[in-house]
Design an enzyme around this catalytic site. Structure first.
Site, short mmCIF file in Angstrom:
data_model
loop_
_atom_site.label_atom_id
_atom_site.label_comp_id
_atom_site.label_asym_id
_atom_site.label_seq_id
_atom_site.Cartn_x
_atom_site.Cartn_y
_atom_site.Cartn_z
N THR A 99 7.24 51.04 -34.11
CA THR A 99 7.86 50.07 -35.03
C THR A 99 6.85 49.22 -35.79
OG1 THR A 99 9.22 48.06 -35.03
CG2 THR A 99 8.05 48.51 -33.03
N TYR A 123 9.92 42.13 -28.13
CA TYR A 123 10.17 43.54 -28.46
C TYR A 123 8.88 44.19 -29.00
CZ TYR A 123 11.84 47.42 -31.44
OH TYR A 123 12.03 48.63 -32.07
#
Ligand code: NAP
Length: 286
Positions: A99, A123
């Site tokens: 990501t 995250y």
């Protein structure tokens, strides 16, 4: 070629499985119920006998991760390590999806594949740890970072925007975060093309090209839904605070794809125009 897709019921996993099946490839589609990637023995048993593993399983609840980083770490770091180790043991190629949240979002030019990792959210930290685990455990990896994913097979920004715009007739969307909206069907195609091309092991960026703010993307979505884009007002991240900080600048460069001779996904706006009907599930305005 025998493929294993983990997280096969997720938004990306569904499109990877559908693409491979449409080509007649042999695919094991392992949703969470079939394979929990935090279960080392189950991972070893499942990965054995496959030539390529596409790792789509992840803890993706970005805000919830702020208060339960251990749960996110278990899947995004430990789970990634277990799958990578099993792939290496099985002699399989590993495609691992990461990501833009591994970067700090403070850049002003597209992030290169080798830009330093500096995640600002829980995250992002767990996904960065997963990247290191993959590199350490499985030399034959294709680590594909993506961002701003939308697709037919899961909740996503365009679906939310279209619904809220229809219900309320107007909405506020931040214009101080920019990125590259990316269709899961396009990312699935890129993943398969990287493997088909025998691309060198390493890190690649799997996003559309160009850049737009969430506000600009919302206008494109609202237009596709047959509404007036002017009903989308601008707001700021400061006014719309969420538990996890969002990167202000999530634009990824595609040099590694060019070096490997693999066609990038293409401009975000063209790809949205192509994707809109299937993602929104309705005929769209042209
Ligand atoms: N969505 C985005 O905007 C975005 C942006 C950048 C990167 N990514 C990355 O892209 C990849 C695919 O994301 P996505 O949007 O398809 O996410 P998603 O729809 O949330 O899919 C992830 C899948 O992983 C499953 N999963 C969770 N814990 C698991 C476990 N312990 N074992 C096996 N499976 C487990 C989830 O199952 P449950 O639903 O049952 O929990 C879900 O089906 C992820 O690596 C994500 O980090 C996504």
């Amino acid at each position: 070629m025998r493929w294993l897709v983990t997280g096969a019921s997720g938004m990306l996993g569904q499109d990877v499985v559908a693409l491979l099946r449409s080509r007649g490839d042999e695919v094991t589609a392992a949703g969470r119920a079939d394979l929990d990637v935090t279960d080392a023995a189950a991972v070893d048993a499942r990965v054995a006998g496959h030539d390529v593993v596409v790792s789509c399983a992840a803890y993706t609840a970005v805000d919830a991760a702020e208060t339960d980083e251990a749960a996110a770490f278990a899947v995004n770091a430990t789970g990634a390590a277990l799958v990578a180790r099993a792939a290496a043991r099985a002699g399989a190629r590993l495609v691992h999806v990461s990501t833009d949240y591994v970067f700090d979002g403070g850049a002003t030019a597209p992030y290169g594949e080798d830009a330093p990792l500096a995640p600002r959210s829980a995250y992002g930290r767990t996904k960065a740890a997963g990247e290191w685990a993959v590199r350490a455990e499985c030399a034959d990896h294709l680590l594909v970072r993506t961002a701003w994913l939308y697709g037919a097979g899961g909740p996503c920004f365009p679906k939310t925007i279209a619904r809220v715009a229809t219900e309320r007739g107007g909405l506020d969307v931040v214009d101080d975060q920019v990125g590259q909206p990316t269709w899961t069907a396009d990312l699935a195609s890129l993943v398969v093309r990287l493997v088909d091309a025998g691309a060198p092991a390493g890190t690649y960026h799997g996003t559309s090209s160009g850049e737009v703010s969430w506000h600009g993307f919302a206008q494109a979505v609202v237009g596709a839904a047959g509404l007036d884009p002017a009903i989308v007002r601008t707001t700021t991240s400061e006014a719309f605070v969420r538990p996890a900080p969002r990167p202000a600048y999530s634009v990824l460069g595609h040099d590694a794809l060019a070096a490997a001779g693999v066609e990038p996904i293409g401009p975000w706006r063209e790809r949205w125009d192509e994707a809109a009907a299937s993602v929104l599930g309705v005929p769209v305005s042209g």
